[in-house]
Design a protein around this motif. Sequence first.
Motif, PDB file in Angstrom:
ATOM      1  N   ARG A  96      18.806  44.696   4.243  1.00 11.33           N
ATOM      2  CA  ARG A  96      19.563  43.985   5.281  1.00 11.33           C
ATOM      3  C   ARG A  96      20.684  44.840   5.865  1.00 11.33           C
ATOM      4  NH1 ARG A  96      17.935  38.680   4.663  1.00 11.33           N
ATOM      5  NH2 ARG A  96      17.110  38.190   2.600  1.00 11.33           N
ATOM      6  N   TRP A  97      21.414  45.554   5.018  1.00 11.35           N
ATOM      7  CA  TRP A  97      22.597  46.282   5.490  1.00 11.35           C
ATOM      8  C   TRP A  97      22.237  47.518   6.312  1.00 11.35           C
ATOM      9  CZ3 TRP A  97      23.415  51.373   4.256  1.00 11.35           C
ATOM     10  CH2 TRP A  97      22.709  51.888   3.161  1.00 11.35           C
ATOM     11  N   LYS A  98      20.951  47.901   6.321  1.00 14.32           N
ATOM     12  CA  LYS A  98      20.551  49.101   7.050  1.00 14.32           C
ATOM     13  C   LYS A  98      20.253  48.850   8.523  1.00 14.32           C
ATOM     14  CE  LYS A  98      18.817  51.727   3.091  1.00 14.32           C
ATOM     15  NZ  LYS A  98      17.696  52.533   2.546  1.00 14.32           N
ATOM     16  N   VAL A  99      20.312  47.587   8.951  1.00 10.86           N
ATOM     17  CA  VAL A  99      20.096  47.257  10.364  1.00 10.86           C
ATOM     18  C   VAL A  99      21.215  46.341  10.844  1.00 10.86           C
ATOM     19  CG1 VAL A  99      17.596  47.541  10.331  1.00 10.86           C
ATOM     20  CG2 VAL A  99      18.570  45.336   9.726  1.00 10.86           C
ATOM     21  N   ASP A 100      21.519  46.418  12.128  1.00  6.46           N
ATOM     22  CA  ASP A 100      22.581  45.599  12.706  1.00  6.46           C
ATOM     23  C   ASP A 100      22.248  45.329  14.166  1.00  6.46           C
ATOM     24  OD1 ASP A 100      26.251  45.807  12.571  1.00  6.46           O
ATOM     25  OD2 ASP A 100      24.876  44.193  13.136  1.00  6.46           O
ATOM     26  N   LYS A 101      22.633  44.159  14.638  1.00 15.32           N
ATOM     27  CA  LYS A 101      22.319  43.797  16.018  1.00 15.32           C
ATOM     28  C   LYS A 101      23.503  43.995  16.947  1.00 15.32           C
ATOM     29  CE  LYS A 101      19.905  40.151  18.505  1.00 15.32           C
ATOM     30  NZ  LYS A 101      19.226  38.842  18.375  1.00 15.32           N
ATOM     31  N   PHE A 102      24.688  44.027  16.407  1.00 16.15           N
ATOM     32  CA  PHE A 102      25.897  44.082  17.227  1.00 16.15           C
ATOM     33  C   PHE A 102      26.717  45.317  16.883  1.00 16.15           C
ATOM     34  CE2 PHE A 102      24.707  39.703  16.292  1.00 16.15           C
ATOM     35  CZ  PHE A 102      24.462  39.230  17.557  1.00 16.15           C
ATOM     36  N   ARG A 103      26.193  46.471  17.176  1.00 14.89           N
ATOM     37  CA  ARG A 103      26.858  47.711  16.773  1.00 14.89           C
ATOM     38  C   ARG A 103      27.775  48.221  17.879  1.00 14.89           C
ATOM     39  NH1 ARG A 103      24.130  52.371  14.969  1.00 14.89           N
ATOM     40  NH2 ARG A 103      25.978  52.699  13.741  1.00 14.89           N
ATOM     41  N   LEU A 104      28.915  47.550  18.053  1.00 11.23           N
ATOM     42  CA  LEU A 104      29.890  48.003  19.043  1.00 11.23           C
ATOM     43  C   LEU A 104      30.823  49.059  18.452  1.00 11.23           C
ATOM     44  CD1 LEU A 104      30.863  44.624  20.739  1.00 11.23           C
ATOM     45  CD2 LEU A 104      29.194  46.311  21.490  1.00 11.23           C
ATOM     46  N   LEU A 105      30.873  49.125  17.135  1.00  7.42           N
ATOM     47  CA  LEU A 105      31.755  50.088  16.485  1.00  7.42           C
ATOM     48  C   LEU A 105      31.026  51.413  16.264  1.00  7.42           C
ATOM     49  CD1 LEU A 105      33.453  47.811  13.798  1.00  7.42           C
ATOM     50  CD2 LEU A 105      34.326  48.473  16.047  1.00  7.42           C
ATOM     51  N   PRO A 106      31.755  52.519  16.245  1.00 10.76           N
ATOM     52  CA  PRO A 106      31.116  53.825  15.992  1.00 10.76           C
ATOM     53  C   PRO A 106      30.608  53.914  14.563  1.00 10.76           C
ATOM     54  CG  PRO A 106      33.505  54.041  15.995  1.00 10.76           C
ATOM     55  CD  PRO A 106      33.223  52.638  16.439  1.00 10.76           C
ATOM     56  N   ASP A 107      29.589  54.747  14.364  1.00 14.24           N
ATOM     57  CA  ASP A 107      29.122  54.959  13.003  1.00 14.24           C
ATOM     58  C   ASP A 107      29.996  56.012  12.324  1.00 14.24           C
ATOM     59  OD1 ASP A 107      28.244  57.520  13.752  1.00 14.24           O
ATOM     60  OD2 ASP A 107      26.228  56.823  14.216  1.00 14.24           O
ATOM     61  N   LYS A 108      29.601  56.424  11.135  1.00 16.93           N
ATOM     62  CA  LYS A 108      30.437  57.331  10.342  1.00 16.93           C
ATOM     63  C   LYS A 108      30.637  58.699  10.994  1.00 16.93           C
ATOM     64  CE  LYS A 108      29.323  55.221   5.874  1.00 16.93           C
ATOM     65  NZ  LYS A 108      28.718  55.442   4.528  1.00 16.93           N
ATOM     66  N   SER A 109      29.717  59.106  11.842  1.00 21.70           N
ATOM     67  CA  SER A 109      29.812  60.428  12.470  1.00 21.70           C
ATOM     68  C   SER A 109      30.495  60.375  13.836  1.00 21.70           C
ATOM     69  CB  SER A 109      28.414  61.042  12.629  1.00 21.70           C
ATOM     70  OG  SER A 109      27.649  60.286  13.557  1.00 21.70           O
ATOM     71  N   GLN A 110      30.923  59.171  14.263  1.00 21.95           N
ATOM     72  CA  GLN A 110      31.458  59.013  15.609  1.00 21.95           C
ATOM     73  C   GLN A 110      32.883  58.490  15.620  1.00 21.95           C
ATOM     74  OE1 GLN A 110      28.542  56.170  17.012  1.00 21.95           O
ATOM     75  NE2 GLN A 110      27.376  57.753  18.076  1.00 21.95           N
ATOM     76  N   SER A 111      33.476  58.560  16.805  1.00 20.05           N
ATOM     77  CA  SER A 111      34.748  57.909  17.108  1.00 20.05           C
ATOM     78  C   SER A 111      34.614  57.288  18.489  1.00 20.05           C
ATOM     79  CB  SER A 111      35.906  58.916  17.101  1.00 20.05           C
ATOM     80  OG  SER A 111      36.063  59.513  15.830  1.00 20.05           O
ATOM     81  N   THR A 112      35.502  56.341  18.809  1.00 20.11           N
ATOM     82  CA  THR A 112      35.475  55.730  20.134  1.00 20.11           C
ATOM     83  C   THR A 112      36.434  56.490  21.042  1.00 20.11           C
ATOM     84  OG1 THR A 112      34.955  53.551  19.235  1.00 20.11           O
ATOM     85  CG2 THR A 112      35.894  53.617  21.450  1.00 20.11           C
ATOM     86  N   PHE A 113      35.898  57.060  22.122  1.00 18.76           N
ATOM     87  CA  PHE A 113      36.698  57.861  23.055  1.00 18.76           C
ATOM     88  C   PHE A 113      36.811  57.142  24.393  1.00 18.76           C
ATOM     89  CE2 PHE A 113      35.038  60.979  20.069  1.00 18.76           C
ATOM     90  CZ  PHE A 113      36.126  61.803  19.846  1.00 18.76           C
ATOM     91  N   GLY A 114      38.038  57.045  24.897  1.00 20.48           N
ATOM     92  CA  GLY A 114      38.250  56.549  26.245  1.00 20.48           C
ATOM     93  C   GLY A 114      38.018  57.685  27.224  1.00 20.48           C
TER      94      GLY A 114
END
Length: 241
Positions: A96-114
């Motif tokens: 279950r934890w390996k899939v997600d439908k609402f992935r608005l947040l960055p994953d471990k390798s990412q950041s959110t950039f404006g």
Amino acid sequence: MNRKRNVLISVTAALLSGLLVYGIYVLQLRQVKFQETVDVVVPVRFVAAGERLKPDLLGVRQIAKASYSEEMLLAKDGLNGMEVVVPLGANEPLLRWKVDKFRLLPDKSQSTFGIPRDYVLSVSNGIRAGDKVMVYASGESAASERLFEDAVTVASVKTAGNMEIDDVKNSSLMSTASGDKEAMYASRRDAIGMIDYINLNLTEEQWLRLDSLCKSGKSKVVIAYSPESLDVGVAAAGDSP
């Protein structure tokens, strides 16, 4: 004396026989337990992180009931359009934890950039948070090109007043506060407004490439809506009663 010894030997033999019978019984129970199987959902091939699940990517595999855990998925229902959080190996039980439908947040390798406004040449106005977009470079001194090979996720889109574009009838903020993920996602999809600022979930390497290309002002980016987002929207509509 001999009689007592014989009795002791008999009792010991009986105990050992009982233990032996019990041991055989336990082993047989374990064997039967391992022979019982359960059907679990598995990917039919390797699936990279960030890839959307489709019906033809999923199959069923029998595993020993003793190896089953509650995190394993037993049915494909609702998995269409779900995004893979971590890479999945072929035929490994889907957790279950390996899939997600609402992935608005960055994953471990990412950041959110404006993305600075002066870096952007154009942006598709129908883009909403959670969409997948393709990023292209365009400039007078260089040939136009796709900046990143894969689509990237939009974390949020905002107006000139730095307000996140939202659905006035169904606020994403209120949906988030009440813990209603479905309503939150729907409100982002139904929002209308002119996009002035866009935030993207990027790896450090992606951001540095974009920044080095655009900071001189000679090149800018074009942010285009990706068909991958359509698959998610169709899946979400299919889940509704």
